[in-house]
Design a protein around this motif. Structure first.
Motif, short mmCIF file in Angstrom:
data_model
loop_
_atom_site.label_atom_id
_atom_site.label_comp_id
_atom_site.label_asym_id
_atom_site.label_seq_id
_atom_site.Cartn_x
_atom_site.Cartn_y
_atom_site.Cartn_z
N LEU A 55 0.84 -1.20 0.00
CA LEU A 55 0.00 0.00 0.00
C LEU A 55 0.88 1.25 0.00
N HIS A 56 0.53 2.21 -0.86
CA HIS A 56 1.26 3.48 -0.93
C HIS A 56 0.29 4.62 -1.18
N TRP A 130 6.50 4.65 7.18
CA TRP A 130 5.26 4.51 6.43
C TRP A 130 4.50 3.24 6.86
N VAL A 131 5.22 2.13 6.96
CA VAL A 131 4.58 0.87 7.35
C VAL A 131 4.02 0.98 8.76
N SER A 132 4.73 1.65 9.66
CA SER A 132 4.26 1.76 11.04
C SER A 132 2.98 2.58 11.13
N LEU A 137 -4.01 -0.76 7.95
CA LEU A 137 -4.82 -0.27 6.83
C LEU A 137 -4.63 -1.15 5.60
N THR A 138 -5.70 -1.81 5.18
CA THR A 138 -5.65 -2.61 3.96
C THR A 138 -6.10 -1.75 2.78
N PHE A 139 -5.75 -2.19 1.59
CA PHE A 139 -6.19 -1.44 0.40
C PHE A 139 -7.70 -1.50 0.26
N GLU A 251 -9.21 2.53 9.56
CA GLU A 251 -9.89 3.79 9.25
C GLU A 251 -9.25 4.94 10.02
N LEU A 252 -8.86 4.69 11.26
CA LEU A 252 -8.17 5.72 12.05
C LEU A 252 -6.84 6.08 11.38
N GLN A 253 -6.14 5.09 10.85
CA GLN A 253 -4.88 5.36 10.16
C GLN A 253 -5.12 6.06 8.82
N PHE A 254 -6.17 5.67 8.12
CA PHE A 254 -6.52 6.32 6.86
C PHE A 254 -6.77 7.81 7.09
N ALA A 255 -7.58 8.13 8.11
CA ALA A 255 -7.88 9.53 8.41
C ALA A 255 -6.61 10.30 8.76
N PHE A 256 -5.72 9.66 9.51
CA PHE A 256 -4.48 10.32 9.93
C PHE A 256 -3.60 10.63 8.72
#
Length: 381
Positions: A55-56, A130-132, A137-139, A251-256
């Motif tokens: 994921l990037h 980035w990984v941490s 978070l999955t695609f 989702e929390l990581q996506f928002a961040f």
């Protein structure tokens, strides 16, 4: 970006197994980046090579004629080993258009070695960070939360809620016929048309229920569920993450990421609301130890990466972060809580207290609104 500092064996493996983004026609001076790194595009730039599979987040901002940087746009990508993605810059839209022509992509892939001098290597030094920040978070989760337009934008595309070009229509909705009818700036602002986001550009976050208690709740239950938001959290998990509740951390990581890297303020607001919901759910803390062990790990990494100028705002807004975490630490200290979670929370609390000098031991009652007794006959009118 430079390959010089990379281990030769790692460089060889990434060259053979890494994915490539071939980005043609990107104007010189454009600010472009991947994950936690960005740079200004030079005249020889044609893309990025040696990208670790996974994921990037690709992001970019066009540069206008006056050298001002435009709004940031970004998108999440899931890259496979040796995959080649091809995109052309659309000057009119100031956006990248990805090619779905298999023949064109095949020709570019076949000539990749000729393009190699024009492709910058992935900044591997930021990979661990980035990984941490995205390990939960999955695609699939990211693509479900991205706007339907496929782009995360730092400034929302907005349109009027009502299109009223005719004078008669504007009169019916109390809108001025022209600018001269407004007697003051405030009147003009008040009479501007309401705006809404362009359809398809909205981030598709999970709905956080405003009502924290079940229908038909008694007054005592309303009081209980207003202090313990577990009912609302369970409704969110049931509606969005029934198969795997831990994906709410994604989702929390996506928002961040959308906030810190994508500069999307609405993502910051959702991050706050989702974090508050998680931290103020006492029954869930007792029942879902795996979820909250994961939350501690996610927060530990996120709080280490928030830039100082953002950090002041996050903490100072009505002491949002300290108050929210204070509830969480209070809930995790109870005897019914899983022992591993209780110990991990104690360590996290000690870490934050030492690093940021936050006081989590103030009585929550001290944070409650103060009731002021007014003298007889005095009103607040």
């Amino acid at each position: 970006m430079a390959e010089g500092d990379m281990d030769p064996e790692l460089a060889r493996r990434l060259f053979e197994e890494g994915a490539s983004l071939v980005l043609l026609g990107v104007p010189e001076g454009t600010e472009l980046g991947i994950d936690y790194k960005s740079w200004q595009v030079g005249p020889r730039f044609r893309g990025v090579k040696m990208i670790p599979p996974g994921l990037h987040f690709l992001h970019y901002s066009s540069v206008w004629k006056d050298r001002e940087i435009g709004p940031r746009m970004g998108l999440f990508l899931s890259l496979k080993p040796r995959q080649v993605l091809l995109a052309h810059w659309d000057a009119k839209e100031e956006d990248l258009k990805f090619s779905d022509d298999d023949d064109e992509v095949g020709r570019v892939a076949a000539g990749l070695r000729d393009l190699d001098p024009f492709l910058g290597p992935y900044p591997y030094e930021i990979m661990r960070k980035w990984v941490s920040l995205t390990d939960r978070l999955t695609f699939e989760v990211a693509s479900g939360l991205q706007p339907l337009s496929g782009r995360v934008c730092s400034f929302s595309d907005v349109v009027p809620e009502l299109r009223l070009p005719l004078t008669k229509d504007r009169e019916e909705h109390n809108l001025p016929r022209n600018d001269t009818e407004c007697q003051s700036m405030q009147e003009g602002l008040d009479r501007l048309p309401r705006m809404k986001q362009q359809a398809g550009t909205e981030l598709r976050f999970s709905h956080i229920p405003k009502q924290t208690y079940p229908p038909g709740a008694t007054p005592a239950q309303i009081t209980q569920f207003s202090m313990d938001h577990s009912y609302a959290l369970e409704r969110l998990l049931e509606a969005n993450y029934k198969e795997n509740p831990l994906h709410v951390l994604g989702e929390l990581q996506f928002a961040f990421v959308c906030f810190i890297i994508g500069n999307a303020y609405e993502a910051f607001e959702h991050w706050k609301r989702l974090l508050e919901l998680l931290c103020r759910s006492e029954a869930a803390v007792r029942a879902r130890s795996a979820l909250y062990l994961g939350l501690i790990a996610v927060l530990y990494r996120q709080l280490a990466e928030i830039p100082p100028d953002f950090f002041v705002d996050i903490v100072s807004q009505q002491n949002f972060l300290t108050n929210t975490l204070q509830h969480f630490f209070q809930f995790t200290s109870g005897p019914e809580v899983d022992a591993v979670l209780r110990k991990r929370a104690e360590g996290f609390k000690a870490h934050l207290t030492k690093k940021f000098r936050w006081d989590f031991d103030v009585d929550l009652e001290d944070c409650a609104p103060v009731v002021v007794e007014l003298p007889e006959g005095v009103t607040m009118d």
